[in-house]
Design a protein around this motif. Sequence first.
Motif, short mmCIF file in Angstrom:
data_model
loop_
_atom_site.label_atom_id
_atom_site.label_comp_id
_atom_site.label_asym_id
_atom_site.label_seq_id
_atom_site.Cartn_x
_atom_site.Cartn_y
_atom_site.Cartn_z
N ASN A 32 0.82 -1.21 0.00
CA ASN A 32 0.00 0.00 0.00
C ASN A 32 0.86 1.27 0.00
O ASN A 32 0.58 2.22 -0.74
N VAL A 33 1.87 1.27 0.87
CA VAL A 33 2.74 2.45 0.95
C VAL A 33 4.17 2.00 1.18
O VAL A 33 4.43 1.22 2.10
N MET A 34 5.07 2.50 0.36
CA MET A 34 6.51 2.35 0.61
C MET A 34 7.04 3.69 1.08
O MET A 34 6.61 4.74 0.56
N GLY A 35 7.94 3.66 2.03
CA GLY A 35 8.41 4.94 2.54
C GLY A 35 9.83 4.92 3.04
O GLY A 35 10.44 3.85 3.24
N TRP A 36 10.36 6.10 3.21
CA TRP A 36 11.67 6.32 3.82
C TRP A 36 11.46 7.17 5.07
O TRP A 36 10.72 8.16 5.04
N TYR A 37 12.13 6.75 6.13
CA TYR A 37 12.13 7.47 7.39
C TYR A 37 13.57 7.67 7.81
O TYR A 37 14.48 7.02 7.29
N ARG A 38 13.79 8.56 8.77
CA ARG A 38 15.14 8.78 9.25
C ARG A 38 15.12 9.07 10.75
O ARG A 38 14.12 9.54 11.29
N GLN A 39 16.25 8.76 11.37
CA GLN A 39 16.39 9.02 12.80
C GLN A 39 17.77 9.56 13.07
O GLN A 39 18.77 8.87 12.82
N ALA A 40 17.81 10.77 13.57
CA ALA A 40 19.07 11.41 13.94
C ALA A 40 19.34 11.12 15.41
O ALA A 40 18.41 10.83 16.18
N PRO A 41 20.60 11.21 15.83
CA PRO A 41 20.93 10.93 17.23
C PRO A 41 20.13 11.81 18.19
O PRO A 41 20.05 13.02 18.01
N GLY A 42 19.51 11.18 19.17
CA GLY A 42 18.76 11.92 20.18
C GLY A 42 17.39 12.39 19.72
O GLY A 42 16.71 13.11 20.46
N LYS A 43 16.99 12.00 18.51
CA LYS A 43 15.70 12.43 18.00
C LYS A 43 14.84 11.22 17.66
O LYS A 43 15.33 10.11 17.51
N GLU A 44 13.54 11.48 17.52
CA GLU A 44 12.62 10.42 17.14
C GLU A 44 12.70 10.16 15.64
O GLU A 44 13.10 11.03 14.86
N ARG A 45 12.28 8.95 15.26
CA ARG A 45 12.22 8.64 13.84
C ARG A 45 11.15 9.50 13.18
O ARG A 45 10.06 9.67 13.72
N GLU A 46 11.48 10.03 12.01
CA GLU A 46 10.55 10.90 11.32
C GLU A 46 10.38 10.48 9.86
O GLU A 46 11.27 9.91 9.25
N LEU A 47 9.20 10.81 9.33
CA LEU A 47 8.92 10.50 7.94
C LEU A 47 9.73 11.41 7.03
O LEU A 47 9.85 12.61 7.30
N VAL A 48 10.27 10.83 5.97
CA VAL A 48 10.98 11.60 4.96
C VAL A 48 10.13 11.68 3.68
O VAL A 48 9.86 12.76 3.17
N ALA A 49 9.73 10.51 3.18
CA ALA A 49 8.96 10.48 1.93
C ALA A 49 8.22 9.16 1.85
O ALA A 49 8.71 8.13 2.32
N THR A 50 7.04 9.19 1.23
CA THR A 50 6.28 7.98 1.00
C THR A 50 5.72 7.98 -0.42
O THR A 50 5.56 9.03 -1.04
N MET A 51 5.43 6.77 -0.89
CA MET A 51 4.79 6.60 -2.19
C MET A 51 3.75 5.50 -2.08
O MET A 51 4.07 4.40 -1.60
N THR A 52 2.53 5.78 -2.50
CA THR A 52 1.48 4.78 -2.45
C THR A 52 1.55 3.86 -3.67
O THR A 52 2.31 4.10 -4.61
N SER A 53 0.74 2.82 -3.64
CA SER A 53 0.69 1.88 -4.75
C SER A 53 0.20 2.55 -6.04
O SER A 53 0.44 2.05 -7.13
N LEU A 54 -0.49 3.68 -5.89
CA LEU A 54 -0.94 4.44 -7.06
C LEU A 54 0.03 5.56 -7.41
O LEU A 54 -0.30 6.44 -8.21
N ALA A 55 1.20 5.52 -6.78
CA ALA A 55 2.30 6.45 -7.08
C ALA A 55 2.06 7.87 -6.56
O ALA A 55 2.72 8.81 -7.02
N PHE A 56 1.15 8.02 -5.61
CA PHE A 56 1.03 9.32 -4.96
C PHE A 56 2.18 9.45 -3.97
O PHE A 56 2.50 8.52 -3.23
N THR A 57 2.80 10.62 -3.94
CA THR A 57 3.95 10.84 -3.08
C THR A 57 3.66 11.90 -2.03
O THR A 57 2.81 12.77 -2.20
N ASN A 58 4.41 11.78 -0.94
CA ASN A 58 4.30 12.74 0.16
C ASN A 58 5.69 12.96 0.71
O ASN A 58 6.47 12.00 0.85
N TYR A 59 6.02 14.21 1.04
CA TYR A 59 7.36 14.53 1.53
C TYR A 59 7.27 15.38 2.79
O TYR A 59 6.37 16.20 2.95
N ALA A 60 8.26 15.20 3.64
CA ALA A 60 8.41 16.11 4.77
C ALA A 60 8.76 17.49 4.23
O ALA A 60 9.45 17.62 3.21
N ASP A 61 8.28 18.51 4.90
CA ASP A 61 8.54 19.87 4.43
C ASP A 61 10.03 20.15 4.31
O ASP A 61 10.47 20.87 3.42
#
Length: 119
Positions: A32-61
């Motif tokens: 349904n959704v493939m995505g990339w997340y990232r986690q910097a030292p001392g911080k929580e994991r955050e969304l970077v970018a996602t793509m749905t099965s219909l190729a809709f994309t979403n990005y962190a600001d």
Amino acid sequence: QVQLVESGGGLVQPGGSLRLSCAASRSIFSVNVMGWYRQAPGKERELVATMTSLAFTNYADSVKGRFTISRDSAKNTVYLQMNSLKPEDTAVYYCNAHWVVGGAQYDYWGQGTQVTVSS
């Protein structure tokens, strides 16, 4: 189940580029959704970018206009092209596969790949 293996991380100077790859052990066509997340030292994991099965994309600001997510279903691989990298992009980057099957949700994660942006 699916295993995800990230690659492509490394050390890059500010302003440089990297392309991360996420290879899946099975077809991602139905994910349904493939995505990339990232986690910097001392911080929580955050969304970077996602793509749905219909190729809709979403990005962190913070990465809009600099990062691009794409997928090659024939190769069962998702990519993250990162341009104009900044020191604040330094983090461990994780690939995620999110399935919704019969009302149940499943999340699978890769082991992560380190990205360090520094001069």
